[in-house]
Scaffold this active site. Structure first.
Site, PDB file in Angstrom:
ATOM      1  N   GLU A  42       4.937  -7.023   1.635  1.00 38.22           N
ATOM      2  CA  GLU A  42       4.325  -5.814   1.078  1.00 38.22           C
ATOM      3  C   GLU A  42       3.936  -6.004  -0.382  1.00 38.22           C
ATOM      4  O   GLU A  42       2.904  -5.501  -0.814  1.00 38.22           O
ATOM      5  CB  GLU A  42       5.278  -4.619   1.228  1.00 38.22           C
ATOM      6  CG  GLU A  42       5.422  -4.126   2.660  1.00 38.22           C
ATOM      7  CD  GLU A  42       4.095  -3.690   3.270  1.00 38.22           C
ATOM      8  OE1 GLU A  42       3.170  -3.320   2.534  1.00 38.22           O
ATOM      9  OE2 GLU A  42       3.975  -3.748   4.516  1.00 38.22           O
ATOM     10  N   TYR A 125       4.981   3.126  -2.960  1.00 35.33           N
ATOM     11  CA  TYR A 125       4.371   2.450  -1.817  1.00 35.33           C
ATOM     12  C   TYR A 125       5.340   1.433  -1.187  1.00 35.33           C
ATOM     13  O   TYR A 125       5.605   1.465   0.021  1.00 35.33           O
ATOM     14  CB  TYR A 125       3.055   1.755  -2.232  1.00 35.33           C
ATOM     15  CG  TYR A 125       2.579   0.846  -1.143  1.00 35.33           C
ATOM     16  CD1 TYR A 125       1.917   1.372  -0.033  1.00 35.33           C
ATOM     17  CD2 TYR A 125       2.876  -0.508  -1.162  1.00 35.33           C
ATOM     18  CE1 TYR A 125       1.543   0.557   1.018  1.00 35.33           C
ATOM     19  CE2 TYR A 125       2.496  -1.335  -0.117  1.00 35.33           C
ATOM     20  CZ  TYR A 125       1.827  -0.800   0.963  1.00 35.33           C
ATOM     21  OH  TYR A 125       1.479  -1.601   2.001  1.00 35.33           O
ATOM     22  N   ASP A 143      -1.480   3.712   1.433  1.00 34.85           N
ATOM     23  CA  ASP A 143      -2.167   2.701   0.619  1.00 34.85           C
ATOM     24  C   ASP A 143      -3.675   3.004   0.636  1.00 34.85           C
ATOM     25  O   ASP A 143      -4.095   4.046   1.153  1.00 34.85           O
ATOM     26  CB  ASP A 143      -1.857   1.287   1.129  1.00 34.85           C
ATOM     27  CG  ASP A 143      -2.553   0.984   2.447  1.00 34.85           C
ATOM     28  OD1 ASP A 143      -3.055   1.931   3.097  1.00 34.85           O
ATOM     29  OD2 ASP A 143      -2.619  -0.192   2.823  1.00 34.85           O
TER      30      ASP A 143
END
Ligand code: SF4
Length: 363
Positions: A42, A125, A143
């Site tokens: 990520e 996030y 996102d």
């Protein structure tokens, strides 16, 4: 969220998940529930294309297979593995965060959003992605891909720059998320944005949620959404650096750990001042920063490069060492050309290294 959309949200999730089940890409981080590996993926995927990330992800995990391995490694090694991926604060933050988890969480990555977000460098996030994908917590991930899908499906024309609008998107995503399916649902939303609801030429005819997409139902071209903030022209600077040669060795220095490209190595130099020649700029900067007198010879290479907030043209000159000794407290080294690849350089400087070592693909 429109009333119409609320009514259809359960069908939305079902169709989206069924589509994802059939069409998701076979990516290395989708073969694991390991929170460390998902965290690495990520962080790497922020601002970076999937195709670019895959080889970095594989190499990084080979070198640092688990959290203790990453925490124990010198920052230089971590930056070396990250070399070329850009946005180096991500690597520095990861390294610092890994050490925090080892020290404060007994080597165990927390299994929920509220704990994850307390860790150094982990923002909303990443916390939501790790909590939902690795641990199945019902938190939405929003996102750039998800913003696009939600803006089009709900026909939201407010610019996504403000905190209030971002909050609105997060609320819509949370509303849509089917309980107990956060991992697949979040990945499905991102995948839909990456493969179908693309910025240009979205494939609405293949889209599983077109039945309730406001822009599609209005027969509009979806490309006008989402609205982003108006971009401003980035300033441009000329940077001149020296490849200083002394008895078969070359001088390099390490940037301070804090700040842009922190901890990476570079060829010394700096920004050209108004009315100054590039050659004088190199000599002035190197004298000022390192107390070295040099003779500037010929232009070796020039490179254009764009950062988030500005652009540069980097001019690298071959230089000859004349005299001087840098202060010991500064981090610098004389290295042979063969040793250069052992150091992590930013992308622009790496092109100089590649040309020196003969690994450049420029002709
Ligand atoms: S129908 Fe088209 S615009 Fe709407 S979500 Fe699907 S791909 Fe995007």
């Amino acid at each position: 969220m429109s009333d119409n959309f609320k009514k259809r949200k359960s069908t939305f999730s079902k169709k989206l998940l069924a589509w994802y089940n059939e069409n998701s890409r076979d990516l290395p981080w989708r073969k694991t529930n390991n929170p460390y590996k998902i965290w690495i993926s990520e962080v790497m995927l922020q601002q970076t294309q999937v195709g670019t990330v895959i080889p970095y992800y594989n190499r990084f995990l080979e070198r640092f297979p688990d959290l203790p391995a990453l925490a124990q490694a010198p920052l230089d090694d971590v930056l070396k593995q990250w070399e070329g991926l850009g946005y180096y604060a991500r690597a520095r933050n990861l390294h610092k965060a890994a050490n925090e988890v080892v020290k404060d969480y007994d080597c165990k990555i927390p299994d929920n959003y509220l704990e994850l977000i307390k860790i150094y460098g982990i923002g909303p996030y990443t916390a939501a992605a790790v909590a939902s994908i690795a641990f199945g917590e019902d938190v939405p991930v929003v996102d750039g891909n998800v913003y696009r899908v939600l803006a089009r499906v709900n026909k939201i024309s407010e610019p996504i720059a403000s905190t209030a609008v971002k909050k609105k998107f997060a609320e819509i995503a949370a509303e849509l998320l089917p309980t107990g399916h956060a991992s697949d649902f979040n990945q499905a939303m991102m995948e839909l944005g990456a493969l179908i609801c693309t910025p240009r030429n979205p494939k609405c005819e293949l889209c599983p949620v077109s039945f309730c997409c406001a822009v599609k139902l209005a027969k509009e071209n979806p490309e006008w959404l989402p609205i982003k903030k108006v971009s401003v022209e980035r300033p441009h600077y000329n940077i001149a650096v020296g490849i200083i040669h002394r008895k078969g060795e070359i001088f390099i220095d390490q940037r301070p750990v804090k700040g842009l490209l922190g901890g990476l190595w570079e060829f010394p130099g700096g920004k050209q001042e108004a009315g100054e020649s590039l050659e004088n700029c190199v000599a002035r900067e190197i004298q000022k920063k390192f107390g070295l007198q040099i003779k500037v010879k010929t232009l070796f290479l020039n490179i254009k490069h764009a950062y988030t907030h500005f652009k540069i043209t980097l001019y690298a000159f071959d230089c000859e060492f004349v005299s001087g000794q840098p202060e010991a407290k500064l981090n610098w080294r004389w290295v042979t050309p063969a040793e250069l690849p052992n150091y992590a350089f930013p992308k622009s400087n790496k092109k100089i290294v590649d040309k020196i070592t003969g690994t450049s693909d420029e002709h």
